[in-house]
Design a protein around this motif. Structure first.
Motif, short mmCIF file in Angstrom:
data_model
loop_
_atom_site.label_atom_id
_atom_site.label_comp_id
_atom_site.label_asym_id
_atom_site.label_seq_id
_atom_site.Cartn_x
_atom_site.Cartn_y
_atom_site.Cartn_z
N UNK A 128 0.84 -1.18 0.00
CA UNK A 128 0.00 0.00 0.00
C UNK A 128 0.88 1.24 0.00
N UNK A 129 0.77 2.01 -1.07
CA UNK A 129 1.49 3.27 -1.17
C UNK A 129 0.61 4.38 -0.61
N UNK A 130 1.20 5.49 -0.20
CA UNK A 130 0.40 6.60 0.35
C UNK A 130 -0.68 7.05 -0.62
N UNK A 131 -1.91 7.15 -0.11
CA UNK A 131 -3.02 7.59 -0.92
C UNK A 131 -3.57 6.57 -1.88
N UNK A 132 -3.03 5.36 -1.82
CA UNK A 132 -3.47 4.31 -2.73
C UNK A 132 -4.15 3.18 -1.96
N UNK A 133 -4.90 2.37 -2.70
CA UNK A 133 -5.50 1.20 -2.10
C UNK A 133 -4.45 0.09 -1.94
N UNK A 134 -4.71 -0.79 -1.00
CA UNK A 134 -3.82 -1.93 -0.82
C UNK A 134 -3.99 -2.87 -2.02
N UNK A 135 -2.86 -3.30 -2.58
CA UNK A 135 -2.93 -4.15 -3.77
C UNK A 135 -2.16 -5.45 -3.57
N UNK A 136 -2.67 -6.47 -4.24
CA UNK A 136 -2.01 -7.78 -4.24
C UNK A 136 -0.68 -7.68 -4.97
#
Length: 127
Positions: free
Chosen positions: A39-47
């Protein structure tokens, strides 16, 4: 009870490598598909990557294929993520988790199929 602890993050230059570890203090680790997310800042958690319970199959998001390798050591209750050729866009907090729904042999890419998240480890790639 599953308790996951990630380690191995840090600051690295573009093109460098890191190896993340995720250790489980519970007794049922070997039964589960395990996943790495970020998870990057401002982003959704991704596989990012997943591995079946016996390590026989793996899956990766397209952006890391050929650069990242997921593996596991069930005797040590640990799953690893070897990250090579790192890019600034790989910068994120990396989490491991247990797949608790969606089938016992199919690696799912959705965060909603995973539980028992670790606290995360920060990976920062400088350009």
């Amino acid at each position: 009870q599953v308790q996951l602890v990630e380690s191995g993050g840090g600051l690295v230059q573009a093109g460098g490598s890191l190896r993340l570890s995720c250790a489980d203090s519970g007794q049922t680790f070997s039964r589960y598909i395990m996943g790495w997310f970020r998870q990057a800042p401002g982003e959704e958690r991704e596989f990012v990557a997943g591995i079946t319970s016996n390590g026989g199959a793996t899956a990766y998001v397209d952006s890391v294929k050929g650069r990242f390798t997921i593996s596991r050591d069930n005797a040590a209750n640990t799953v690893y993520l070897q990250m090579n050729s790192l890019k600034p866009e790989d910068t994120a907090v990396y989490y491991c988790a247990v797949q608790t729904s969606g089938g016992i042999s199919i690696i799912n890419f959705s965060v909603y199929n995973y539980n028992y998240w670790g606290q995360g480890t920060q990976v920062t790639v400088s350009s």
